[in-house]
Design a protein around this motif. Sequence first.
Motif, PDB file in Angstrom:
ATOM      1  N   CYS A   1       3.431   7.221 -12.414  1.00 55.01           N
ATOM      2  CA  CYS A   1       3.299   7.531 -11.026  1.00 55.01           C
ATOM      3  C   CYS A   1       3.064   9.503 -11.444  1.00 55.01           C
TER       4      CYS A   1
ATOM      5  N   VAL B   1       4.755   8.944  -6.314  1.00 60.43           N
ATOM      6  CA  VAL B   1       4.900   9.529  -6.968  1.00 60.43           C
ATOM      7  C   VAL B   1       5.955  10.206  -7.905  1.00 60.43           C
TER       8      VAL B   1
ATOM      9  N   PRO C   1      -0.014  10.188  -7.701  1.00 60.28           N
ATOM     10  CA  PRO C   1       0.083   9.167  -6.446  1.00 60.28           C
ATOM     11  C   PRO C   1      -0.386   7.981  -6.553  1.00 60.28           C
ATOM     12  N   GLN C   2       0.220   6.303  -6.921  1.00 64.62           N
ATOM     13  CA  GLN C   2      -0.577   5.529  -6.870  1.00 64.62           C
ATOM     14  C   GLN C   2       0.544   4.195  -5.503  1.00 64.62           C
ATOM     15  N   SER C   3      -0.343   3.210  -5.551  1.00 62.83           N
ATOM     16  CA  SER C   3      -0.078   2.275  -4.448  1.00 62.83           C
ATOM     17  C   SER C   3       1.036   1.347  -5.271  1.00 62.83           C
TER      18      SER C   3
ATOM     19  N   GLU D   1      -1.118  -1.032  -6.880  1.00 60.71           N
ATOM     20  CA  GLU D   1      -1.630  -0.501  -8.488  1.00 60.71           C
ATOM     21  C   GLU D   1      -0.381   0.198  -9.720  1.00 60.71           C
TER      22      GLU D   1
ATOM     23  N   GLU E   1       1.081  -1.482   0.236  1.00 57.35           N
ATOM     24  CA  GLU E   1      -0.579   0.015  -0.180  1.00 57.35           C
ATOM     25  C   GLU E   1       1.115   1.419  -0.220  1.00 57.35           C
ATOM     26  N   THR E   2       2.018   0.938  -0.340  1.00 59.82           N
ATOM     27  CA  THR E   2       3.025   2.438  -0.343  1.00 59.82           C
ATOM     28  C   THR E   2       2.450   3.302  -1.056  1.00 59.82           C
ATOM     29  N   GLN E   3       2.372   4.944  -0.912  1.00 63.25           N
ATOM     30  CA  GLN E   3       2.500   5.429  -2.684  1.00 63.25           C
ATOM     31  C   GLN E   3       3.651   6.075  -2.577  1.00 63.25           C
TER      32      GLN E   3
ATOM     33  N   PRO F   1       3.336   3.317   4.825  1.00 61.95           N
ATOM     34  CA  PRO F   1       2.109   3.790   5.568  1.00 61.95           C
ATOM     35  C   PRO F   1       2.381   3.589   6.762  1.00 61.95           C
TER      36      PRO F   1
ATOM     37  N   THR G   1      -2.261   0.816   9.476  1.00 62.28           N
ATOM     38  CA  THR G   1      -2.341   0.075   8.446  1.00 62.28           C
ATOM     39  C   THR G   1      -2.871  -1.384   9.597  1.00 62.28           C
TER      40      THR G   1
ATOM     41  N   TYR H   1       5.543   7.633  -0.144  1.00 62.82           N
ATOM     42  CA  TYR H   1       5.393   7.739   0.716  1.00 62.82           C
ATOM     43  C   TYR H   1       4.337   6.321   1.897  1.00 62.82           C
TER      44      TYR H   1
END
Length: 136
Positions: free
Chosen positions: A66, A43, A69-71, A74, A39-41, A104, A109, A102
Amino acid sequence: MADGTPPPAPVGPASAVRPYLVTAGRVADAAAGPALPVETQVVATADGLDALGRLSFEQHDIVAACRLPQSLAELAARLRLHLNVVRVLAEDLRGEGRLAVYVPDAEATHDASVLRRVIDGLRAIPDSRGVPSDTD
């Protein structure tokens, strides 16, 4: 996506290149510490976007994808790359200043209330008939 726009379509066919070759045999859970959570974002940075023409194929695709932002999950699905390949390359790109990463908060979580809100949100998504799922 959260703002109502549809998720981007996968980019091209799945890669035929073996993950070992793309990462030069490196794995995500190596000396650098534990692997980044799915789930780390991530960008792209301005430096990353400026360097697009100088990056390898997979690195180019990651930085280009990127712009928003996306995980990691994804990103791997969109680029049709193995999740651990994306983790290794994202770490490389972060080290070069091409991606901002980024991670989490671990407590958030693992918070049951967050998980409950995610489940409730997923259930509220209409199925193909337009009816929200209410099965438990």
